[in-house]
Scaffold this motif. Sequence first.
Motif, mmCIF file in Angstrom:
data_model
loop_
_atom_site.group_PDB
_atom_site.id
_atom_site.type_symbol
_atom_site.label_atom_id
_atom_site.label_comp_id
_atom_site.label_asym_id
_atom_site.label_seq_id
_atom_site.Cartn_x
_atom_site.Cartn_y
_atom_site.Cartn_z
ATOM 1 N N ILE A 97 90.919 88.906 71.837
ATOM 2 C CA ILE A 97 91.008 90.370 71.768
ATOM 3 C C ILE A 97 92.446 90.747 71.469
ATOM 4 C CG2 ILE A 97 90.698 92.527 73.056
ATOM 5 C CD1 ILE A 97 88.070 91.000 72.540
ATOM 6 N N ASP A 99 88.753 84.444 81.548
ATOM 7 C CA ASP A 99 89.288 85.675 80.965
ATOM 8 C C ASP A 99 88.082 86.466 80.466
ATOM 9 O OD1 ASP A 99 90.409 87.637 79.394
ATOM 10 O OD2 ASP A 99 91.614 86.284 78.170
ATOM 11 N N THR A 100 87.687 87.463 81.254
ATOM 12 C CA THR A 100 86.432 88.167 81.006
ATOM 13 C C THR A 100 86.688 89.453 80.241
ATOM 14 O OG1 THR A 100 86.605 89.366 83.103
ATOM 15 C CG2 THR A 100 85.452 87.250 83.153
ATOM 16 N N PHE A 101 86.195 89.519 79.024
ATOM 17 C CA PHE A 101 86.299 90.757 78.250
ATOM 18 C C PHE A 101 85.033 91.578 78.436
ATOM 19 C CE2 PHE A 101 84.849 93.211 74.683
ATOM 20 C CZ PHE A 101 85.907 94.082 74.504
ATOM 21 N N TRP A 102 85.210 92.828 78.809
ATOM 22 C CA TRP A 102 84.075 93.756 78.893
ATOM 23 C C TRP A 102 84.591 95.175 79.042
ATOM 24 C CZ3 TRP A 102 82.055 95.629 83.940
ATOM 25 C CH2 TRP A 102 82.817 95.207 85.035
ATOM 26 N N GLN A 103 83.703 96.125 79.207
ATOM 27 C CA GLN A 103 84.066 97.548 79.254
ATOM 28 C C GLN A 103 83.157 98.261 80.253
ATOM 29 O OE1 GLN A 103 82.952 98.158 75.018
ATOM 30 N NE2 GLN A 103 85.109 98.637 74.687
ATOM 31 N N THR A 104 83.571 99.445 80.669
ATOM 32 C CA THR A 104 82.713 100.281 81.507
ATOM 33 C C THR A 104 81.337 100.383 80.842
ATOM 34 O OG1 THR A 104 84.656 101.557 82.152
ATOM 35 C CG2 THR A 104 82.511 102.568 82.576
ATOM 36 N N ILE A 111 84.511 100.265 87.022
ATOM 37 C CA ILE A 111 83.286 99.494 86.763
ATOM 38 C C ILE A 111 83.403 98.079 87.338
ATOM 39 C CG2 ILE A 111 83.987 98.684 84.468
ATOM 40 C CD1 ILE A 111 80.395 99.670 85.443
ATOM 41 N N THR A 112 84.600 97.510 87.325
ATOM 42 C CA THR A 112 84.765 96.156 87.874
ATOM 43 C C THR A 112 84.287 96.111 89.326
ATOM 44 O OG1 THR A 112 86.656 95.874 86.424
ATOM 45 C CG2 THR A 112 86.394 94.249 88.164
ATOM 46 N N ARG A 171 93.276 97.665 71.758
ATOM 47 C CA ARG A 171 92.556 98.816 71.216
ATOM 48 C C ARG A 171 92.989 99.052 69.763
ATOM 49 N NH1 ARG A 171 88.225 99.790 73.547
ATOM 50 N NH2 ARG A 171 88.240 101.940 72.807
ATOM 51 N N ASP A 226 87.816 97.779 70.108
ATOM 52 C CA ASP A 226 88.852 96.761 70.237
ATOM 53 C C ASP A 226 88.974 95.958 68.949
ATOM 54 O OD1 ASP A 226 89.908 96.701 73.055
ATOM 55 O OD2 ASP A 226 87.755 96.678 73.447
ATOM 56 N N VAL A 245 90.625 90.409 84.128
ATOM 57 C CA VAL A 245 89.940 91.451 83.364
ATOM 58 C C VAL A 245 90.826 92.681 83.220
ATOM 59 C CG1 VAL A 245 88.886 92.444 85.457
ATOM 60 C CG2 VAL A 245 87.914 92.971 83.234
ATOM 61 N N GLY A 246 90.639 93.396 82.125
ATOM 62 C CA GLY A 246 91.267 94.705 81.985
ATOM 63 C C GLY A 246 92.069 94.855 80.721
ATOM 64 N N GLU A 247 92.720 93.787 80.315
ATOM 65 C CA GLU A 247 93.588 93.815 79.142
ATOM 66 C C GLU A 247 93.645 92.403 78.597
ATOM 67 O OE1 GLU A 247 97.660 95.845 79.712
ATOM 68 O OE2 GLU A 247 96.940 95.129 81.634
ATOM 69 N N PRO A 248 94.153 92.262 77.383
ATOM 70 C CA PRO A 248 94.421 90.895 76.940
ATOM 71 C C PRO A 248 95.444 90.285 77.898
ATOM 72 C CG PRO A 248 94.631 92.461 75.113
ATOM 73 C CD PRO A 248 94.509 93.270 76.368
ATOM 74 N N LYS A 294 96.323 100.136 82.994
ATOM 75 C CA LYS A 294 96.470 99.981 81.538
ATOM 76 C C LYS A 294 97.696 100.760 81.065
ATOM 77 C CE LYS A 294 91.850 99.088 79.804
ATOM 78 N NZ LYS A 294 91.034 98.876 80.985
HETATM 79 C C1 WT7 Z 1 88.792 97.927 77.752
HETATM 80 C C2 WT7 Z 1 87.701 98.434 78.676
HETATM 81 C C3 WT7 Z 1 85.815 96.032 82.091
HETATM 82 C C4 WT7 Z 1 86.480 96.303 83.307
HETATM 83 C C5 WT7 Z 1 87.858 96.801 83.247
HETATM 84 C C6 WT7 Z 1 88.222 97.736 82.148
HETATM 85 C C7 WT7 Z 1 90.180 96.043 77.646
HETATM 86 C C8 WT7 Z 1 89.045 94.524 79.294
HETATM 87 C C9 WT7 Z 1 89.723 92.570 78.638
HETATM 88 C C10 WT7 Z 1 90.043 91.201 78.394
HETATM 89 C C11 WT7 Z 1 91.271 91.894 76.522
HETATM 90 C C12 WT7 Z 1 90.255 93.547 77.775
HETATM 91 C C13 WT7 Z 1 89.550 96.290 76.291
HETATM 92 C C14 WT7 Z 1 88.289 97.062 76.641
HETATM 93 N N1 WT7 Z 1 89.810 94.746 78.209
HETATM 94 N N2 WT7 Z 1 88.990 93.220 79.567
HETATM 95 N N3 WT7 Z 1 89.595 90.206 79.181
HETATM 96 N N4 WT7 Z 1 90.814 90.920 77.317
HETATM 97 N N5 WT7 Z 1 91.022 93.203 76.718
HETATM 98 O O1 WT7 Z 1 87.196 98.610 81.816
HETATM 99 O O2 WT7 Z 1 88.422 100.755 81.580
HETATM 100 O O3 WT7 Z 1 86.198 100.378 80.442
HETATM 101 O O4 WT7 Z 1 88.301 99.239 79.654
HETATM 102 O O5 WT7 Z 1 89.679 97.086 78.489
HETATM 103 O O6 WT7 Z 1 90.428 97.072 75.538
HETATM 104 O O7 WT7 Z 1 87.781 97.841 75.585
HETATM 105 P P1 WT7 Z 1 87.494 99.832 80.888
#
Ligand code: WT7
Length: 683
Positions: A546, A445-450, A344-345, A549, A534, A420-423, A643
């Motif tokens: 964050i 530090d961008t938190f988001w998800q697919t 998604i990124t 999970r 999360d 992006v992706g993890e803490p 991850k």
């Molecule tokens: C999960 C989503 C969004 C694009 C990449 C991953 C973790 C993502 C962060 C952040 C802490 C984060 C969460 C989330 N995550 N960004 N900045 N700080 N955790 O997409 O594969 O859908 O994964 O990635 O756990 O739920 P995804």
Amino acid sequence: MIPDKVPQEDVYHAPQDLVKGAHVPNFEKYKELYLKSIQSPEEFWGDIAKDFFWKTKHTGKFLDYNFDVTKGNIYIQCMEGATTNICYNALDWNIHQRNLGDKVAFYWEGNEPGDELKVTYRELLHQVCKFANVLKSVGVRKGDRVSIYMPMVVELVVAMLACARIGAVHSIVFAGFSAESLFERIMDSQCSLLITADGFYRGDKLISLKLIADDALQRCRDKGVPVEKCIMLKHLSKEQPDSPAASPSPPAKRPCPDLQVPWNPEVDLCWHTLVDGASEECEPEWCASEDPLFILYTSGSTGKPKGVLHTVSGYMLYAATTFKLVFDYQPDDVYWCTADIGWITGHSYITYGPLTNGATSVLFEGLPTYPDMSRMWEIVDKYQVTKFYTAPTAIRLLMKYGSAPVQKFRRDSLKVLGTVGEPINPEAWQWYYSVVGEKKCPVVDTFWQTETGGHVLTPLPAATPMKPGSATFPFFGVVPAILNESGEELEGPSEGYLVFKQPWPGIMRTVYGNHQRFEATYFQKFPGYYVTGDGCRRDQDGYFWITGRIDDMLNVSGHLLSTAEVESALVEHPAVSEAAVVGRPHPVKGESLYCFVTLIDGVAYSTTLETELKQQVREKIGAIATPDYMQNAPGLPKTRSGKIMRRVLRKIARNERDLGDVSTLADSSVIDQLFNNRCPTAV
Ligand code: WT7
């Protein structure tokens, strides 16, 4: 919700020259806009929508929704009545309205240094129109699903935009996935067409992509659901006699005698031959706001992959706006996101966000470690990259090799760094900030998800004072809350489940073909909320952190510990570059901590180090978190998006050989190594 005041000390601020021309120059402005986005979404997004082309304007409410399963079906509907086309907005609109035809859309940098290409907006439009006509000629119609399984080449962007142009729904499958994964995704989305390439190099490794694609197609046939056509791009085998001279990519610099390209004349079609005769003009299909734009599969922690569905208008507005504000996009930027478009990124921040803003981006096919550890910084220097976006896993990997490879190249063009992706553990944040950015670039530090389509918790580079490791505050339109196990909203400093109370334009609309699974996964646990899965902590200043999970949380003697917290304490030790922590059943404590540590290049593992590390965790977090077991882990099991698969590590900690489904594992050779290195006391 947003604190009145944010601390001015012990936080990091953007330099003045960035603040000067920034879209959101200070925290006051952020707060003002945030309030407006929540109180008058119609007005807030309406202003933004003015910069886009709409064939017809919306008539209904800006956002109409139900987030509460107890009140009926979950739905989210944005801009009812509007019609548009995201490809038209990304290309034609920029060319005609903003005069960007000659601006570079992408600098493509191949796996081999020196393999390069540039594409302007006008050239991209022509390629897209030609390929859109090709899609029509092979029978693809609005609403049809098309699987795309390609390396990081310009034609991947061409293929996705061509789908969007004719209203077809793309389902991109990351080119590192296996035949089985591709097969599963093709079947689930009922695709009539697959677009792939002959092959590509990942570093030194040749991937015969067509061979894998054929394997997947055979599995579909065996199930009685054949895919009608397969279009293959010649990426490596351009020297073959029937390839037209004017193919868009340059010839690959590297010979590939081992490349296998099976050909089935009943199914297979050559990209170049088809494109050769196609017209450069293609009227876009005007799509309704809620027409599907793409499906992207996300595996989640268990179960079969979910086809996350995003729709046209809301996704377009959200990807474009987050890109513009989170990277503080300026017209002379050269932007580089190192993700693969298969995630998604890449969808939001390589293709749709940058292009709808008329940005110039780097599109990189290779690896950060090939041909050496300096590759990323060499590229930053070469293209004078201003905004750079990568993942903590890449940062920690490079950290392992120290600052010398970074300092070999100049990075003074850089202005904003993203992750992006993890803490991101504070240690890695500091390294990124100081060594890569030389303390001049804010780190977003961008938190988001697919599922969220775009950033949901994130700093804005000029406005938000940063704390290393915190994703800070919500983006516009996003209303987060922290819930306890009973579903009560917690106020002030607290820790619990991260949820969202209302939709924003970019949120997913359903799981493709399984709306019930959509409701069950995200809305069942706490009615009225979207549940991220999360964990999250809010500190005394209102900052969000964050914690990882929820499924990965540890329970030691009734105390919940987040993996991120313990791992971060380990990585603070100068000898450690990466760490992963899992629970192991314990007769008294419930769970005990088992830690896997990856050391900095050149450091040897020893019992003295082990003692130091245990002591360090004890000091940073408390006696409750003292690790019981520790082992050296030169490599960790990771998914192809980087991850850590803690599920696999839990098995290793327990010495259980049956690992379950490991098809998403990037490198399976680490498994034997991990079993061999197990902590001897963990019998
Ligand atoms: C999960 C989503 C969004 C694009 C990449 C991953 C973790 C993502 C962060 C952040 C802490 C984060 C969460 C989330 N995550 N960004 N900045 N700080 N955790 O997409 O594969 O859908 O994964 O990635 O756990 O739920 P995804």
